[in-house]
Design an enzyme around this catalytic site. Sequence first.
Site, PDB file in Angstrom:
ATOM      1  N   GLY A 576     -24.515   9.913  24.171  1.00 41.96           N
ATOM      2  CA  GLY A 576     -25.312   8.723  24.457  1.00 41.96           C
ATOM      3  C   GLY A 576     -25.471   8.580  25.948  1.00 41.96           C
ATOM      4  O   GLY A 576     -24.663   9.082  26.742  1.00 41.96           O
ATOM      5  N   GLY A 578     -27.337   5.845  29.090  1.00 46.53           N
ATOM      6  CA  GLY A 578     -28.051   4.602  29.361  1.00 46.53           C
ATOM      7  C   GLY A 578     -27.878   4.221  30.806  1.00 46.53           C
ATOM      8  O   GLY A 578     -27.358   4.999  31.607  1.00 46.53           O
ATOM      9  N   GLY A 579     -28.320   3.030  31.135  1.00 45.79           N
ATOM     10  CA  GLY A 579     -28.243   2.567  32.507  1.00 45.79           C
ATOM     11  C   GLY A 579     -26.806   2.448  32.989  1.00 45.79           C
ATOM     12  O   GLY A 579     -26.524   2.559  34.171  1.00 45.79           O
ATOM     13  N   PHE A 580     -25.887   2.287  32.053  1.00 46.92           N
ATOM     14  CA  PHE A 580     -24.473   2.082  32.383  1.00 46.92           C
ATOM     15  C   PHE A 580     -23.780   3.380  32.719  1.00 46.92           C
ATOM     16  O   PHE A 580     -22.754   3.402  33.334  1.00 46.92           O
ATOM     17  CB  PHE A 580     -23.766   1.501  31.162  1.00 46.92           C
ATOM     18  N   GLY A 581     -24.330   4.500  32.228  1.00 46.43           N
ATOM     19  CA  GLY A 581     -23.640   5.771  32.375  1.00 46.43           C
ATOM     20  C   GLY A 581     -23.816   6.605  31.127  1.00 46.43           C
ATOM     21  O   GLY A 581     -24.825   6.492  30.444  1.00 46.43           O
ATOM     22  N   VAL A 583     -22.037   8.530  27.554  1.00 43.77           N
ATOM     23  CA  VAL A 583     -20.945   8.566  26.580  1.00 43.77           C
ATOM     24  C   VAL A 583     -20.734   9.994  26.103  1.00 43.77           C
ATOM     25  O   VAL A 583     -21.683  10.680  25.716  1.00 43.77           O
ATOM     26  CB  VAL A 583     -21.245   7.661  25.366  1.00 43.77           C
ATOM     27  N   LYS A 597     -16.730   6.632  27.429  1.00 44.97           N
ATOM     28  CA  LYS A 597     -17.881   6.070  28.132  1.00 44.97           C
ATOM     29  C   LYS A 597     -17.589   6.173  29.624  1.00 44.97           C
ATOM     30  O   LYS A 597     -16.649   5.564  30.125  1.00 44.97           O
ATOM     31  CB  LYS A 597     -18.038   4.607  27.715  1.00 44.97           C
ATOM     32  N   ASP A 698     -25.142  -9.895  23.551  1.00 46.15           N
ATOM     33  CA  ASP A 698     -26.049  -8.753  23.526  1.00 46.15           C
ATOM     34  C   ASP A 698     -26.003  -8.039  22.175  1.00 46.15           C
ATOM     35  O   ASP A 698     -25.910  -6.823  22.098  1.00 46.15           O
ATOM     36  CB  ASP A 698     -25.709  -7.788  24.671  1.00 46.15           C
TER      37      ASP A 698
END
Length: 916
Positions: A576, A578-581, A583, A597, A698
């Site tokens: 995975g 995303g903007g967070f980093g 996975v 993550k 969220d």
Amino acid sequence: MIKLELDFRGSYNLVILLVFSIVIIPTTCQDADVMNILKSTINSPLTFQWTDPDVCKWRRIQCDSSKRVTAIQLGSQTLQGFLPKELGKLTNLQRFECQSNALTGAFPYLSKSLQRLVIHDNKFSFIPGDFFTGMSNLQEVRIDDNPFSPWQIPNSLRDCVALQTFSAQSAGIVGTIPNFFGRDGPFPGLIFLALSNNFLEGVLPASLSGSSIETLLVNGQNGNNKLNGTLAVIQNMESLKQIWANGNSFTGPIPDLSRLHQLSDVNLRDNQLTGVVPPSLVNLPSLQVVNLTNNYLQGSPPKFRDGVGVDNNMEGSRNQFCTNVSGQPCSSLVNVLLSVIEPLGYPLKFAESWQGNDPCANKWLGVVCSGGNISVINFQSMGITGTISPSFASLSSLTKLLLANNSLVGTIPNQLTSMPLLQELDVSNNHLYGRVPSFPKGVVLKFGGNPDIGKDKPSTTASSYGFEGSGSKNNAVGITIMILVGAIVLLGVGALLFIKFWKRPDNDWRKSRSRHEIMVDHKYQWDENVMNASVAGGGGGGGEGGGALSPTGNMVISIQVLRQVTYNFRKENIIGKGGFGTVYKGELHDGTQIAVKRMQSGITDETKPNEFTSEIAVLTKVRHKHLVALLGYCLDGNERLLVYEYMPQGALSKHLFNCKEEGIKPLEWKTRLSIALDVARGVEYLHGLTEQIFIHRDLKPSNILLGEDMRAKVSDFGLVRLAPEGKASFQTRLAGTFGYMAPEYAAMGRLTTKADVYSFGVILMEMVTGRKALDESQPEENIHLVTWFRRMLLNKDSFQTMIDKTIEIDEETYESINTVAELAGHCSAREPYQRPDMSHVVNVLSSLVEVWKPIVQEVDDVYGINFDMTLPEALQRWQAFEGKSTINLTLSPSSLQTSGDNTHSTTSPNVSSSNP
Ligand SMILES: *[C@@H]1O[C@H](CO)[C@@H](O)[C@H](O)[C@H]1NC(C)=O
Ligand SMILES: *[C@@H]1O[C@H](CO)[C@@H](O)[C@H](O)[C@H]1NC(C)=O
Ligand SMILES: *[C@@H]1O[C@H](CO)[C@@H](O)[C@H](O)[C@H]1NC(C)=O
Ligand SMILES: *[C@@H]1O[C@H](CO)[C@@H](O)[C@H](O)[C@H]1NC(C)=O
Ligand SMILES: *[C@@H]1O[C@H](CO)[C@@H](O)[C@H](O)[C@H]1NC(C)=O
């Protein structure tokens, strides 16, 4: 807690304006009612003049400007009677004092705004175990001398982050001293801790090390077991001024106190302390009173400087000093023997036996004399631990040194080779390592049964014994515990067979995020503090762990371990992004899988540390079978990693919206239903079944993960907020995803649990229709799922066309879908008060799931387990900051502006308010 059920339809501005007046009017009346009840349950003397209709005019009562009762001070008034439970309704109460009376009965719950609780010397029979839950303002607790029925110091005391004084002597406390009174614990300001005359047992926790405590009173425990273990931790409590540990079962030596520059009052009498009284205590300039009577202290009787009060009279003292004259040194032989047992921690059995100043005049344990000289030392099979002292070499008349069958560690000292008369050295069956020194010819050496003898280093297990001297004994224990904890955590990781996928890795993602997801000014003031605290507390130890786990928190996993299990974060392991980093999937030695993550590093984006700590803090507090479990985390330089259980079926979004692309079978209705129920249960737990209220903020299908059995768990707690106590609604800066965000939250930042209910309603709509919350492919008026769904729901015919085409529909299914559609409509009602609670949602859904009962496994422990986690103490601080900061958080005009702009550009959150 006040529940605000606002009965106002109309503009939100109006609601905001009215919130305060609504709250104020009824509660002041209530305060008066409560005070009148109190008046009736105690024998309030006439001098109190509790007659005026305005309770704020009553003596010993204080009110604030809005006429709410803030203080009740009833100390030493010979009061009898009991305290009514209604006292809890005085929600502005900050001080409650009723000390030195004869009040009886159970002590009631009080307001979470309480700052001072002084109720000592009464006859209260009970204090609720969760009394302290959420009391984040409480500074002073004095509850001594009450006949409370046995209770343990509750974990919820951690909530009292402002605590400075906790005094609970003679208060019926049982169990152990919890490990959260310390430097890294939740009470950075704690200076007074008094737990004397209870029924405590176990050790002084190592977590006390480095604490700011100035007064520590743990004397006179009354149970069979009392407090035990060593006092070693005290050497690291540099703020200590007063320590009373007398009347317990402490063993081992008095530690080095040279760093305790303020220590003045030391009471250690009536324990089983052994060893030499350290010069660091004898010469301590700040010392004023010292009591050491009735221990097994050895060596020269200490001579304290003039002016120091000493109870250490030789008469009646059970101590084992070598002479009767203070300051008189022991014989050199005695000194050698004492130095020999120092690294063994001065075992009690020697202290008991070694009397007087001549080892050969009395029969000293382990010492064999001939002609007034020591010829044999025989410490075989005595269960001793520690290292072999080089001081043995000073016993020049020794012919045999027998140390076999113990747990000795370290190496054989070279000095022993110089003993002139030595004939035999037996160190077999210990845990020694290293080269065997070369002894003169004729010396019989026995060193079998030491697996690492001859090796340069002890093997891994033996390394845990690598300590020297008695003072370090605790370290060894610590390291051993650390290794055990590490093993347990790793086992735990291994035991979980679920895969966790993170957000969809689709290419569209960034685009849709930037378009629909806003994070307005997510930079809280306290981020930096939080990170510093966490780095110091958690990550700092991670490095020393050497591939194992840090001693500072059993959830800290080293970067080395995580690199290993993800093959150094290789591409193939990405599941995975995303903007967070990113996975990664990881695999442990035994083949079990975890999800790691890895927060994007090198980016100076302050939202990331916040989400990171926030997520850890939430996930370590909440544990539920329908919430994805955090297994550990890692902070190492720029690296921030979270480790979760692995959820093999990935995100719900994939199954709802990307079936074709992924080549997977669309979800059947009953599977959707069971997923919805799982999610509802998870959220219900967050909302009310834990000790605090959490709001997810969220909820969306990409944050719902599925296990092999298609059972669902809620994930991504990076935005979760803790609702401030006593507030049903609070304002916060925006974070969340458009399309799922409740209108009052999107427009005004007003956050309640009902914001999650709204998002859940949207998810139900997506499950029914197979359409995304915001569907760009639709004509303008249909983009927003909630609006479109509501419109379609009005008409029976159109309703049928709206159902996801991939669902096979029979009559029963249709009924069920219908019910869920209606529920979805309620959940996503425009006004928060029109939306049901999550518990209602659970009820509705579980009655539907019942129909297909055999498919769905029995859900017995619905409410999950709220483990008493040993939270990494650094994160406790997060809570402190969180608790304080939420109160002050309001939408700044600029952030309002931003959200307003977004609202217009996407049309999404606006839709419901323009909806007829
Ligand atoms: C301390 O006491 C407990 C019982 O309260 C016992 O289990 C433990 O072994 C003791 N520890 C030591 C070091 O004596
Ligand atoms: C400790 O010693 C001081 C000074 O001699 C004495 O006043 C005090 O009563 C002693 N306390 C106890 C508990 O023995
Ligand atoms: C100390 O004095 C007591 C009696 O006052 C005596 O029995 C004991 O033997 C003496 N101890 C030493 C080491 O002199
Ligand atoms: C004891 O030691 C002294 C000096 O170390 C020595 O002179 C004496 O002979 C020894 N006695 C015996 C019996 O070995
Ligand atoms: C050490 O322990 C073993 C097994 O318990 C025993 O056979 C042996 O005699 C012991 N050795 C000594 C020197 O005590």
